[in-house]
Scaffold this motif. Structure first.
Motif, PDB file in Angstrom:
ATOM      1  N   CYS A   1      18.297  -8.739   3.807  1.00  0.00           N
ATOM      2  CA  CYS A   1      17.609  -9.351   2.669  1.00  0.00           C
ATOM      3  C   CYS A   1      16.149  -9.606   3.058  1.00  0.00           C
ATOM      4  O   CYS A   1      15.861 -10.056   4.164  1.00  0.00           O
ATOM      5  CB  CYS A   1      18.302 -10.663   2.321  1.00  0.00           C
TER       6      CYS A   1
ATOM      7  N   VAL B   1      14.105 -11.765   1.951  1.00  0.00           N
ATOM      8  CA  VAL B   1      13.666 -13.162   1.901  1.00  0.00           C
ATOM      9  C   VAL B   1      13.683 -13.757   3.305  1.00  0.00           C
ATOM     10  O   VAL B   1      14.681 -13.657   4.016  1.00  0.00           O
ATOM     11  CB  VAL B   1      14.581 -13.995   0.968  1.00  0.00           C
TER      12      VAL B   1
ATOM     13  N   CYS C   1      16.492 -15.966   5.242  1.00  0.00           N
ATOM     14  CA  CYS C   1      17.785 -15.732   4.596  1.00  0.00           C
ATOM     15  C   CYS C   1      18.784 -15.171   5.604  1.00  0.00           C
ATOM     16  O   CYS C   1      19.894 -15.649   5.729  1.00  0.00           O
ATOM     17  CB  CYS C   1      17.655 -14.789   3.408  1.00  0.00           C
TER      18      CYS C   1
ATOM     19  N   MET D   1      20.569 -12.699   5.672  1.00  0.00           N
ATOM     20  CA  MET D   1      21.760 -11.995   5.178  1.00  0.00           C
ATOM     21  C   MET D   1      21.517 -10.500   5.357  1.00  0.00           C
ATOM     22  O   MET D   1      20.461  -9.985   4.979  1.00  0.00           O
ATOM     23  CB  MET D   1      21.943 -12.330   3.693  1.00  0.00           C
TER      24      MET D   1
ATOM     25  N   CYS E   1      19.142 -10.200  -1.579  1.00  0.00           N
ATOM     26  CA  CYS E   1      20.576 -10.410  -1.676  1.00  0.00           C
ATOM     27  C   CYS E   1      20.924 -11.286  -2.874  1.00  0.00           C
ATOM     28  O   CYS E   1      20.096 -12.008  -3.409  1.00  0.00           O
ATOM     29  CB  CYS E   1      21.158 -10.977  -0.374  1.00  0.00           C
TER      30      CYS E   1
ATOM     31  N   HIS F   1      20.161 -15.149  -4.124  1.00  0.00           N
ATOM     32  CA  HIS F   1      18.918 -15.679  -4.700  1.00  0.00           C
ATOM     33  C   HIS F   1      18.888 -15.596  -6.223  1.00  0.00           C
ATOM     34  O   HIS F   1      17.861 -15.890  -6.834  1.00  0.00           O
ATOM     35  CB  HIS F   1      17.710 -14.949  -4.105  1.00  0.00           C
TER      36      HIS F   1
END
Ligand SMILES: [Zn+2]
Length: 239
Positions: free
Chosen positions: A11, A13, A16, A18, A61, A64
């Motif tokens: 991801c 971000v 994050c 992920m 992902c 969010h």
């Protein structure tokens, strides 16, 4: 969501963490929108939250996005075209922000009992009180006869009339001050409106400038990667 071979596995971000390798079951990864309008909207939200964005390969992902942005298509979660990322776990720094209380305004200490009582009243209360009291006070007989042309009392004027003249002067002063206050209030309103308008324009300009800067940064990074790849290819070729 099927991830294409070249998409980033994590991801985009920041914080994050992920990725397709460690994802919580049910998490999906979504590419950026294809229309300029939606890309700009995503960019405005994400530019401060992603270190870099690649339109083609970056993924965001599903954590969010609010649930209302998903449709179930063929038992898969599909992100709607109008979806905007809005859920970002708060970082430690923003939650630990200390709110400082404002220092109370220091007023001059009341000198007498009357001062103290006056301090307790609001402006409106005081004005109303003065007005109603003025209505009750009787104007001294032949009041204007005691007052000469430079607005002073003649020598043999009774105290009552002298005080009345003072009250009249103060009342007049208050009326003028109130007019000034009203005028200023109007000026301030106009100024505030102008300021707000120019502030909004400035904000819009800054926003698009920020977007351009961000895009330029992403392009530069891409350029650097390409240069590296060319270097490697040239090295391989020249062997
Ligand atoms: Zn994420």
């Amino acid at each position: 969501m099927t991830d294409s071979k070249h998409s980033h596995p994590h991801c985009a971000v920041q914080n994050c963490k992920m990725s397709v390798f460690n994802k919580i079951p049910g998490t999906s990864f979504h590419p950026f929108p294809t229309t300029n309008e939606m890309r700009n909207k995503w960019l405005n939200i994400l530019k401060s939250r992603c270190s870099s964005i690649d339109w083609a390969r970056s993924r965001i992902c599903s954590r969010h996005f609010e649930n209302r942005y998903f449709d179930i298509v063929d038992s898969r979660r599909k992100l709607r075209d109008n979806a905007l990322p809005s859920l970002f776990p708060a970082s430690a720094s923003s939650t630990q922000r200390v709110v400082r209380s404002l220092k109370p305004v220091e007023s001059t200490p009341p000198r007498t009992k009357i001062d103290r009582l006056l301090n307790r009243m609001t402006q409106t209360q005081l004005l109303d009180d003065v007005k109603s009291t003025m209505r009750l006070i009787k104007v001294p007989d032949n009041f204007s006869d005691y007052v000469n042309d430079d607005l002073h009392c003649n020598p043999d004027t009774p105290v009552e009339a002298q005080l009345w003249l003072l009250i009249k002067k103060q009342d007049h002063l208050i009326t003028r001050l109130m007019q000034l206050v009203l005028q200023n209030k109007k000026h301030v309103e106009v100024l505030q409106k102008n300021m707000e308008e120019s502030r909004n324009e400035k904000k819009e300009m800054e926003q698009s400038l920020e977007n351009y800067k961000y895009i330029a940064k992403c392009l530069q990074e891409k350029h650097a990667t390409l240069e590296e790849q060319i270097e490697i290819l040239t090295a391989v070729e020249s062997r």
